[in-house]
Every structure is written in structure tokens, then in C-alpha cells.
Design an enzyme around this catalytic site. Structure first.
Site, PDB file in Angstrom:
ATOM      1  N   SER A 197     -55.890  -3.943  -6.816  1.00  0.00           N
ATOM      2  CA  SER A 197     -55.446  -4.632  -8.010  1.00  0.00           C
ATOM      3  C   SER A 197     -54.485  -5.759  -7.618  1.00  0.00           C
ATOM      4  CB  SER A 197     -54.817  -3.627  -8.976  1.00  0.00           C
ATOM      5  OG  SER A 197     -54.740  -4.143 -10.270  1.00  0.00           O
ATOM      6  N   ASP A 464     -65.115  -1.696 -13.690  1.00  0.00           N
ATOM      7  CA  ASP A 464     -63.730  -2.162 -13.790  1.00  0.00           C
ATOM      8  C   ASP A 464     -63.688  -3.521 -14.476  1.00  0.00           C
ATOM      9  OD1 ASP A 464     -61.054  -2.751 -13.450  1.00  0.00           O
ATOM     10  OD2 ASP A 464     -61.264  -3.282 -11.328  1.00  0.00           O
ATOM     11  N   HIS A 489     -61.556   1.005 -11.342  1.00  0.00           N
ATOM     12  CA  HIS A 489     -60.469   0.250 -10.728  1.00  0.00           C
ATOM     13  C   HIS A 489     -60.087   0.812  -9.355  1.00  0.00           C
ATOM     14  CE1 HIS A 489     -57.711  -2.998 -11.221  1.00  0.00           C
ATOM     15  NE2 HIS A 489     -56.617  -2.253 -11.170  1.00  0.00           N
TER      16      HIS A 489
END
Length: 559
Positions: A197, A464, A489
Site C-alpha cells: 500500500s 483490491d 489488498h
């Protein structure tokens, strides 16, 4: 409700941007104006719950350490007094190979996200499962202003957030790694950066900014293209991926997405009258009456937020990563579980709203004990007047709610109007006295343009929603895209599980093959340097042993 000249903003929106996975507090009301959003009474975000992972801590090697980090890497202080702060990191040398006569093992470094670094220490199985195989030294470093790394004491962002930036954070990491490598005699150890991320963005950008220090980067679910100024950037694409998760193509009930869209339409319709709002509160089992139409939109955003969490946390096994409750994980494939409540065709409007309530209850009522919902104070992850909001207001680091609007056509929600940079500027001025540099990240790091980079793996799971802004095609032989059709994710960074789809297993294999290639490449270059000598002591450059051709001679022949 959205209109041509105005847009209502929610009282509840995520701090859960790129990796802030566990915040559970929703902000209070935001009132609509003609051309901007007026953010009022923003509440503090609760810190993510960090769950101890015994599989990690039982290794018995983790050491919590602190480094006296420079506060400002880019401005010298007159008089030579350079303020510092203690930066937390964890280090494990149990697996580090230091064979006599051979090169030391690599350094596996995790670039900390916008949360307590132990969250990533516990969750990043890809590093722990391969550290022994590679003989790696393992280092996790905490991001300034998050966790226990507070330059000005607790909640440093409320004292002075001006030293919080991507550039400062990357300089922190580079400085600490430089120091540790020297201190531990690890100059011949290649450093491989890992991150998911926001951490994945940092890992990739560290490879761009410090290629002499970072030999390669695994950047998982890294939305490096989520910025204005990046060609093709469209904020509503986030919600298109969320909607995809609620379709049969992603394993959900075929009627789910269309039923969600119809349910939101009825929620907003009921909200137009006093009697309708009373009915809506009863159908949703809200603890308090809905006072006006603005509060209806708040409730709608609260409902929407659950689907955001389902998509990012759409893992193939029960998981606490998104929910943060060790005793009550989200179920496997939570979007599918939610959609089971919206699977029927021909539902009446009131039935649709009740089904929507039960669907979001997969998140909001994970314990099964919630009697009524307080849409103002419970929710998945919340935007807040905290450090991540400051990073949004300076660098536009990804913040989907309330800033990324839906349109109700290509997604399953409702028309929330256009992306409103003017309203964002107004909020940021009111909250922090700053205005975002909208094009800064695209200008500084190139958005999705990595043609000049090398040794980066970008992985993205198609479940995601942040994959909408990731690198999805190979750029070169050394900047590659790994696509995980059933991945949520940064699932590929997590511990392997028997429930992992084959695509996730294959992704991890590809990533570690590249890591092996990068480390071999580094060791080969180090060996070549050792075999080089200064030609006859002339200072004219280096040539491999056995040749005495000066550098300037070869250059002359080219000319």
C-alpha cells in the site's frame, strides 16, 4: 444528495487509504455548500489495534531499537544544532548469513506505513517465510509521526506536522539503513525494500531515489498513479473495482451489485421526507433518529464504507487485518458473505434496505451483538484531523472517502458529483493552513511512468480497489507487473495459507525469483569491483585485472 451545483459530504469516511487498515472511528458531520465542503468537528482517529503474531515473536530474534534520526534532512540549522528524535525499528539477525570468505546475506527491509510498525512486523509473512532461505537480516522501520515514532511526543501531528512528508520519511529510511549497514559491517549486503500500500509506494520510490542503497523493491498494492496529473487518473475507478467485487465475476451473488445500487437509491429517496427518514431509521436499526437530509447522506456514506472494507479485505480466509478484533475476524471472502444477504431477485424497496443493513452488518456487527447502529461513531476506518489527513492535505496521499466520488452508473452507489479540488483546498486550509500541491507526486515520482527505473516488482490484486492506480503492465525486463486475479489488498505480502488461490502462490514465487536475481546481480557487481584495479595508479579509471587500457583511450576510440 448530489446535484449539479452542490455535493453533500459524509460525516464518516476512511482514514484507511493505502495501508491504514484498522482505524475504526468515523468523523462527525460535514455540511454541503454550493461549491465546497465544510468540514466540522473532525474527531481523532483511534490507533489501529496491533495483534501479536506468535509465529513471528516465537522466532525469538526481534529486537526493538531506536535511532537518533535527524528531524529535518533538507534544511541546515545555524549554529550546528541539528534536532533529532528517536525513530523506532525492529531488527532480527537470526537468519543473517555471514559465512567466512563469502558475502553477507541480504537485508530485507520493510518500509513502514502510516501505522504502528508492529502491524507490519506481524503481518508480512513474505519476509519471514524467506528470510532463512536467503540468509537475510530483517529490518522493519516505523514511519515518522506514526506508532511510537513521535518527533514531538504523543500525537506529534497536533504539535507540529510540518516535518511530515514522503521526502522526509524516505530520507529517514535511507539514513537509518546507511548507518546500520556501516555499523554492522554489511556494506556488501544488498538491501531489498518491501512494502504494501503506502509502504509499497515508499519502497518503489526509494528504489528511484536511492538506487545506490536499495538494490530492488517489492511494491505490493502500491497506488503510485493515484494522483492528479497522472494521465488517465480517474478517482471514481476506485469504486468501480469495489463494485466488481460484488459481481458474479468475483464470486459474489449475481444480483448483488444491482441490488446494492437499488438499495442506495431507496435510502436516499426515503431521506427526502420526515416520515421517510423515520422509516429508514427503523429499517436500518439506527440508535438515533435521522434529523435531516444531510444526516441521510452521512448514513449513506457510512453504509458505503463497509463495502470499501469488504473489497480491500476480500481475503480467502477469515482475517483480523481489516477489522482489528482478534476474537471476531471478518469471514473468508467478506464481500461474498455480505452479498449473500443481497442475493435475491425481485426484492421490494423496504426489503432491499433491510438486506443492505444485514450486508454491512458483516462488518459493523462482526460480534453479532449489536442491537442498533450508531452511524456517527462506528465504522470501518475514519478520516481524521490526524497525520494522514495532513499528508492528504499536503501531498494528496490516497484518501477515498469522501474525496473519491461515485457516479451510480459504473459503480453500485449513487451520484456524488465531481472530484472537488476546490472543496479539498478549503478543508485543508481550515484544518491545517495548507493547500495540496496537486501535481507534486506525479511530477516528483512520475506517476505510472517507470521507464527509467529498474529492479521493481509491482503486484496488484484485482479485488483490491487500489489496483485501479497501480502499475498493471510490464515496463521492462526489470520493472514488472504481477497481477493477482483473486488478490485483495497486498495479500501476497501476508503469510501463506492453504486457502490461498493459485494466483497468489504464483505471485509470491515470481516476486522472490526477482529478489534472488537482484541479490545475485548485486553480488556479481561487488565481485567485479573487487577484481578491478586502478590502472597503473594513473587515476584514469578502473579496468578489470589483466588489462592496462586507460579509460581515456577507450573513450577516444569511441569519439
Amino acid at each position: 444528495m448530489a446535484a449539479a451545483s452542490s455535493r453533500m459530504a459524509p460525516s464518516s469516511y476512511y482514514c484507511r487509504t493505502t495501508a491504514c487498515t484498522l482505524a475504526i472511528l468515523l468523523i462527525s458531520s460535514c455540511l454541503a455548500k454550493q461549491t465546497n465542503i465544510d468540514y466540522k468537528l473532525i474527531r481523532f482517529r483511534r490507533q489501529p489495534t496491533v495483534l501479536r503474531n506468535d509465529a513471528v515473536w516465537s522466532i525469538g530474534c526481534l529486537q526493538e531499537s531506536w535511532y537518533p534520526q535527524r528531524l529535518d534532512h533538507f534544511h541546515r540549522q545555524r549554529g550546528g544544532d541539528e534536532p533529532t528524535f528517536p525513530q523506532r525499528y525492529f531488527i532480527c539477525d537470526k537468519f543473517w548469513s555471514q559465512k567466512p570468505g563469502g558475502p553477507p546475506g541480504p537485508i530485507f527491509f520493510y518500509a513502514g506505513n502510516e501505522a504502528d510498525v508492529t502491524l507490519y512486523v506481524n503481518a508480512t509473512g513474505l519476509i519471514w517465510e524467506h528470510a532463512e532461505e536467503f540468509g537475510a537480516l530483517v529490518i522493519f522501520v516505523e514511519h515518522r509521526y506514526y506508532g511510537k515514532t513521535q518527533p514531538f511526543g504523543p500525537d506529534s501531528w497536533s504539535t507540529d506536522p510540518s516535518y511530515l512528508s514522503v521526502e522526509q520519511a524516505m530520507a529517514d529510511y535511507a539514513t537509518l539503513l546507511w548507518h546500520l549497514r556501516s555499523q554492522m559491517g554489511a556494506e556488501d549486503s544488498p538491501i531489498i525494500a518491501f512494502g504494501g500500500s503506502y509502504g509499497g509506494m515508499l519502497a518503489a520510490w526509494l528504489r528511484l531515489k536511492y538506487p545506490h542503497l536499495i538494490a530492488g523493491a517489492v511494491a505490493a498494492s502500491a497506488p503510485v498513479g493515484a494522483f492528479p496529473g497522472v494521465p488517465g487518473w480517474e478517482p471514481s475507478r476506485f469504486w468501480q473495482v469495489v463494485t466488481y467485487d460484488a459481481t458474479a465475476s468475483a464470486g459474489a451473488a449475481p444480483a448483488c451489485a444491482s441490488n446494492v445500487r437499488a438499495a442506495f437509491r431507496h435510502v436516499l429517496t426515503l431521506g427526502r421526507t420526515v416520515g421517510g427518514r423515520k422509516t429508514l431509521g427503523r429499517l436500518l436499526r439506527l440508535c438515533e433518529d435521522i434529523q435531516d437530509e444531510a444526516a441521510v447522506v452521512d448514513v449513506a456514506y457510512w453504509l458505503q464504507g463497509a463495502f470499501d472494507a469488504f473489497a480491500m479485505g476480500n481475503y480467502p480466509y477469515p482475517s483480523t487485518y481489516i477489522i482489528g478484533d482478534p476474537d471476531h475476524p471478518l469471514p473468508a471472502w467478506p464481500m461474498r458473505a455480505a452479498c449473500n444477504h443481497l442475493a435475491s431477485n425481485g426484492l421490494q424497496p423496504s426489503d432491499l434496505v433491510e438486506a443492505l443493513r444485514d450486508a454491512v452488518g458483516v462488518f459493523y456487527n462482526v460480534t453479532g451483538g449489536v442491537q442498533c447502529y450508531n452511524a456517527q461513531t462506528s465504522g470501518p476506518a475514519a478520516g481524521s484531523r490526524g497525520p494522514w489527513d495532513y499528508q492528504w492535505c499536503t501531498e494528496l496521499m490516497g484518501q477515498e472517502l469522501p474525496y473519491y466520488p461515485t457516479n451510480g452508473v459504473s459503480d453500485m452507489f449513487w451520484d456524488q458529483g465531481a472530484f472537488d479540488l476546490e472543496a479539498i483546498n478549503a478543508h485543508c486550509q481550515e484544518a491545517w493552513g495548507v493547500t495540496p500541491w496537486a501535481d507534486w507526486s506525479a511530477l516528483t515520482y512520475g506517476g505510472l511512468n517507470y521507464q527509467y527505473a529498474s529492479n521493481i516488482v509491482f503486484s496488484n490484486g484485482l479485488y483490491d480497489p487500489w489496483s485501479a492506480y497501480g502499475v498493471l503492465q510490464n515496463v521492462s525486463n526489470s520493472v514488472v507487473a504481477v497481477i493477482i486475479p483473486e488478490g485483495a489488498h497486498h495479500l501476497d505480502l501476508m503469510y501463506s495459507s492453504p486457502a490461498d488461490p493459485p494466483s497468489v502462490q504464483a505471485a509470491r514465487q515470481v516476486e522472490m525469483r526477482h529478489v534472488r536475481r537482484w541479490t545475485d546481480q548485486f553480488y556479481k557487481m561487488q565481485e567485479e569491483r573487487r577484481n578491478c584495479t586502478d590502472v597503473k595508479g594513473t587515476g584514469q579509471g578502473y579496468r578489470a585485472s589483466g588489462t592496462d587500457v586507460p579509460m581515456e583511450s577507450s573513450m577516444a576510440s569511441v569519439a
